[in-house]
Design a protein around this motif. Structure first.
Motif, PDB file in Angstrom:
ATOM      1  N   UNK A  10       0.815  -1.231   0.000  1.00 60.78           N
ATOM      2  CA  UNK A  10       0.000   0.000   0.000  1.00 60.78           C
ATOM      3  C   UNK A  10       0.842   1.272   0.000  1.00 60.78           C
ATOM      4  N   UNK A  11       1.972   1.237   0.691  1.00 58.07           N
ATOM      5  CA  UNK A  11       2.859   2.406   0.709  1.00 58.07           C
ATOM      6  C   UNK A  11       3.443   2.663  -0.674  1.00 58.07           C
ATOM      7  N   UNK A  12       3.866   1.593  -1.384  1.00 55.10           N
ATOM      8  CA  UNK A  12       4.410   1.760  -2.730  1.00 55.10           C
ATOM      9  C   UNK A  12       3.342   2.284  -3.687  1.00 55.10           C
ATOM     10  N   UNK A  13       2.117   1.797  -3.536  1.00 56.84           N
ATOM     11  CA  UNK A  13       1.015   2.289  -4.372  1.00 56.84           C
ATOM     12  C   UNK A  13       0.771   3.775  -4.126  1.00 56.84           C
ATOM     13  N   UNK A  14       0.829   4.190  -2.870  1.00 60.32           N
ATOM     14  CA  UNK A  14       0.638   5.608  -2.548  1.00 60.32           C
ATOM     15  C   UNK A  14       1.733   6.464  -3.190  1.00 60.32           C
ATOM     16  N   UNK A  15       2.985   6.018  -3.089  1.00 59.74           N
ATOM     17  CA  UNK A  15       4.088   6.787  -3.667  1.00 59.74           C
ATOM     18  C   UNK A  15       3.947   6.911  -5.179  1.00 59.74           C
ATOM     19  N   UNK A  17       1.057   6.630  -6.941  1.00 64.82           N
ATOM     20  CA  UNK A  17      -0.172   7.349  -7.288  1.00 64.82           C
ATOM     21  C   UNK A  17      -0.063   8.849  -7.002  1.00 64.82           C
ATOM     22  N   UNK A  18       0.583   9.224  -5.903  1.00 64.36           N
ATOM     23  CA  UNK A  18       0.599  10.618  -5.491  1.00 64.36           C
ATOM     24  C   UNK A  18       1.904  11.340  -5.812  1.00 64.36           C
ATOM     25  N   UNK A  19       3.000  10.587  -5.959  1.00 60.41           N
ATOM     26  CA  UNK A  19       4.282  11.223  -6.227  1.00 60.41           C
ATOM     27  C   UNK A  19       4.834  10.887  -7.608  1.00 60.41           C
ATOM     28  N   UNK A  37      14.440   1.812   7.950  1.00 56.61           N
ATOM     29  CA  UNK A  37      15.466   2.685   8.535  1.00 56.61           C
ATOM     30  C   UNK A  37      14.915   4.096   8.712  1.00 56.61           C
ATOM     31  N   UNK A  38      14.201   4.608   7.683  1.00 59.50           N
ATOM     32  CA  UNK A  38      13.623   5.941   7.795  1.00 59.50           C
ATOM     33  C   UNK A  38      12.511   5.967   8.848  1.00 59.50           C
ATOM     34  N   UNK A  39      11.706   4.902   8.899  1.00 62.33           N
ATOM     35  CA  UNK A  39      10.651   4.818   9.904  1.00 62.33           C
ATOM     36  C   UNK A  39      11.231   4.838  11.314  1.00 62.33           C
ATOM     37  N   UNK A  40      12.346   4.188  11.501  1.00 60.43           N
ATOM     38  CA  UNK A  40      12.982   4.171  12.813  1.00 60.43           C
ATOM     39  C   UNK A  40      13.461   5.571  13.201  1.00 60.43           C
ATOM     40  N   UNK A  57       2.963  15.411   6.115  1.00 59.63           N
ATOM     41  CA  UNK A  57       4.214  16.172   5.939  1.00 59.63           C
ATOM     42  C   UNK A  57       4.758  15.972   4.526  1.00 59.63           C
ATOM     43  N   UNK A  58       4.579  16.926   3.606  1.00 59.55           N
ATOM     44  CA  UNK A  58       5.059  16.751   2.228  1.00 59.55           C
ATOM     45  C   UNK A  58       6.577  16.702   2.121  1.00 59.55           C
ATOM     46  N   UNK A  59       7.301  17.243   3.121  1.00 58.55           N
ATOM     47  CA  UNK A  59       8.763  17.226   3.073  1.00 58.55           C
ATOM     48  C   UNK A  59       9.331  15.845   3.393  1.00 58.55           C
ATOM     49  N   UNK A  60       8.522  14.976   4.011  1.00 61.56           N
ATOM     50  CA  UNK A  60       9.022  13.661   4.406  1.00 61.56           C
ATOM     51  C   UNK A  60       9.346  12.798   3.195  1.00 61.56           C
ATOM     52  N   UNK A  61       8.621  13.027   2.062  1.00 60.20           N
ATOM     53  CA  UNK A  61       8.909  12.212   0.878  1.00 60.20           C
ATOM     54  C   UNK A  61      10.341  12.423   0.405  1.00 60.20           C
ATOM     55  N   UNK A  62      10.832  13.671   0.444  1.00 62.25           N
ATOM     56  CA  UNK A  62      12.210  13.944   0.006  1.00 62.25           C
ATOM     57  C   UNK A  62      13.205  13.192   0.879  1.00 62.25           C
ATOM     58  N   UNK A  63      12.950  13.166   2.191  1.00 59.75           N
ATOM     59  CA  UNK A  63      13.847  12.435   3.085  1.00 59.75           C
ATOM     60  C   UNK A  63      13.795  10.932   2.807  1.00 59.75           C
ATOM     61  N   UNK A  64      12.587  10.410   2.572  1.00 58.04           N
ATOM     62  CA  UNK A  64      12.447   8.992   2.253  1.00 58.04           C
ATOM     63  C   UNK A  64      13.137   8.663   0.934  1.00 58.04           C
TER      64      UNK A  64
END
Length: 618
Positions: A10-15, A17-19, A37-40, A57-64
């Motif tokens: 589901x997370x990959x589908x979101x990325x 579909x939205x990004x 690792x990022x979740x931790x 948080x839209x900035x979190x995608x850049x960090x991920x």
């Protein structure tokens, strides 16, 4: 923190579909590790919670995105491979090039640009700087905009350019304060741009294509798709340059190796593909007798790890594949392919043959330790593992036998055991000497008492007194001799301690020795380098109370099990922070420290920084 491959979808589908970025072609195991690792770091308990965080948080995608894309690169990485690349480029490409024809090179997955500029430097040296700048264009692409911006600046620190030879550093770089900047003429030859290997059309008509340690992050289906595009992008005489973890064993119809050790491949032209197809077709009327091709999935499973010696067997136990390391070690040749495994010389080592039979018949994986094999006048030790191979439908397709060399570890363990035995023997000798000295002192005290009791008799018998004085003198001489022996034993003990300390200092892994109360008894120099604490700062302190970047709470159970004698080996890979504040992956192996009677008295921890999944430590 929890999460598995199924809940990742589901997370990959979101990325996607939205990004608009499709991570479905990446290996799930690598994606899982990077995202966790990022979740931790952000404290997300599971994928659902992290998905909520991405939506808020839209900035979190850049960090991920920066966490998933591992930008590991350097100038002149892997040393001599660049000279080999230039030699093949000069042999295959330059002689067939028209004077007015441009030289086109594509560096795919260029990250921050070091390898693209390295390619420009080595080709400029071969072709001449002025001639290179007139005709050459290097197209460097990546999906990471942040890394591309850094590459366009062409500005690097002194540490980044350490691998550049001094003469080339002076010729192709300009010193600007503490930084080094690639000179303008060379920068104009390198064009950086964003490109997605999975979705975007390839750059065409290139003479050389560099894609080092990038394919290994994609699954087999995506790799095949990308390699097909690479085949289209290259001219017929072009060369493909891959990383040392990428073999192309199952894509021989697209590329042929010209320097397999350095991962340099030549394009197989389309005309050659048709000729291969005709040559591979069975003669008319003989289709039934034509041998069936080896299933591609068998190649994929057997050669997924290419750094160890590997054998692949079919369901009947016949040798199907042997990689280069296995052929060199075990003296295998083409004539051995198709032979039953039990007829090979290596099959007679230890319990290897029963282990292979269990993998083929019962489909149970097994490991055989301590196999010995003579190579070039020396004997090597291996741990061999036999595992069944199945396809996607669960059908058995054979077995894989992997040989991991453990000669060095075995030698070090034997030396440590020998030193421990010598130390224990010295201790027993010292204890025995102490007992003898105590007995002698008691005898001397008894003699003195007798002298006092017979004082009157001694006055009347001078000869007896002289005799007893001689006895006392003899006893004193014996005591002096024993004291000298004790001093020598003390010096020997010091030498043994010095020898043990030199062993600990020479080991390239961190070594920590704990007693049964988990107090630190030994702490070598590599451990100091990793965690920033000296031997005198940790001596006698409880290991779990040390303020270091190692998550000791995750190791407590394994350490206590080894100390209690419940387990003879524990190993774990944990994320840690070294003394420089850098996040590392640290492998921690725990072994019990036991005396000769087998009772656990402590534990020995071996700590080693390892490369992240998919690549070696730089």
């Amino acid at each position: 923190m929890t999460g598995d491959v199924a809940s990742l979808e589901p997370l990959l589908e979101y990325l996607y579909r939205n990004r608009g970025f499709d991570f479905h072609g990446y290996k799930r195991s690598s994606l899982l590790r990077r995202i966790q690792k990022r979740m931790q770091l952000v404290g997300a308990a599971d994928f659902e919670a992290y998905l909520d965080m991405l939506e808020v948080d839209p900035e979190e995608f850049s960090q991920l995105f920066n966490t998933i894309l591992i930008n590991v690169t350097s100038f002149f990485r892997d040393g001599d491979v660049w000279q080999s690349l230039c030699a093949h480029f000069e042999e295959r490409v330059l002689p067939r090039r028209r004077p007015d024809q441009p030289v086109r090179v594509w560096s795919a997955g260029c990250a921050s640009g070091e390898e693209a500029y390295t390619t420009a430097i080595v080709l400029a040296e071969r072709m001449g700087g002025e001639a290179f700048c007139k005709v050459a264009k290097i197209y460097a692409t990546d999906v990471d905009d942040e890394a591309l911006n850094q590459a366009r600046l062409a500005t690097y620190s002194a540490r980044d350019v350490e691998a550049v030879p001094p003469a080339l550093l002076e010729k192709y770089f300009e010193r600007v304060g503490p930084k080094y900047v690639v000179n303008k003429d060379l920068r104009r030859c390198v064009i950086f741009g964003r490109h997605n290997l999975i979705q975007d059309a390839p750059i065409s008509r290139v003479d050389a294509l560099l894609c080092r340690n990038t394919l290994m992050y994609f699954n087999a289906e995506t790799q095949a798709k990308i390699l097909s595009r690479f085949h289209f992008a290259l001219r017929d005489e072009g060369v493909l340059f891959l990383g040392k973890a990428e073999m192309l064993l199952t894509h021989g119809n697209l590329f042929a190796p010209i320097d397999l050790k350095r991962r340099i491949f030549a394009k197989v032209p389309r005309g050659a593909l048709r000729e291969r197809a005709v040559a591979a077709a069975p003669p008319p009327g003989d289709e039934a007798s034509a041998p069936a091709p080896t299933p591609p999935r068998l190649h994929e499973a057997a050669f997924e790890a290419a750094t160890t010696a590997q054998l692949v067997l079919d369901p009947g136990g016949a040798l199907v594949l042997a990689n280069e390391r296995a052929r060199a070690l075990f003296g295998l040749a083409a004539r051995d392919l198709g032979r039953p495994f039990r007829e090979l010389e290596i099959a007679d080592r230890g319990e290897l043959r029963p282990g292979v039979e269990r993998a083929l018949v019962k489909r149970h994986a097994s490991t055989v330790r301590g196999l010995e094999w003579a190579v070039g006048g020396s004997t090597l030790a291996f741990d061999a593992s036999a595992a069944p191979l199945v396809d996607a439908a669960g059908t058995p397709v054979g077995a894989q036998v992997c040989f991991v060399e453990v000669s060095e570890q075995r030698r070090l363990q034997q030396e440590l055991q020998q030193a421990t035995r010598e130390l224990e023997a010295t201790y027993e000798e010292l204890q025995s000497t102490s007992e003898e000295l105590e007995t002698t002192n008691e005898e001397l005290q008894s003699t003195v008492e007798e002298l006092e009791t017979t004082n009157e008799e001694l006055q009347s018998t001078n000869e007896e007194l002289e005799t007893m004085n001689e006895e006392l003198q003899s006893t004193n001489e014996e005591l002096q001799t024993m004291n000298e022996e004790l001093r020598q034993r003390g010096e020997e003990l010091n030498q043994v301690n010095t020898f043990l300390n030199s062993i600990l200092a020479s080991l390239r892994v961190g070594v920590v020795v704990l007693d049964h109360d988990m107090l630190v008894r030994a702490w070598n120099q590599r451990a100091e380098d990793l965690w920033g604490l000296r031997q005198d700062e940790v001596q006698g302190k409880h290991f779990l109370s040390l303020d270091i970047g190692l998550p000791v709470e995750r190791l407590t159970g394994g350490i206590r099990a080894c100390i209690a004698g419940e387990d003879d080996y524990k190993e774990a890979v944990v994320d840690a922070t070294n003394r420089r504040g850098k996040m590392i992956a640290c492998k921690v192996a725990c072994n019990p420290l036991s005396p000769l009677d087998g009772t656990a008295r402590g534990a020995v921890l071996l700590m080693e920084e390892i490369a992240p999944s998919g690549g070696p430590t730089p």
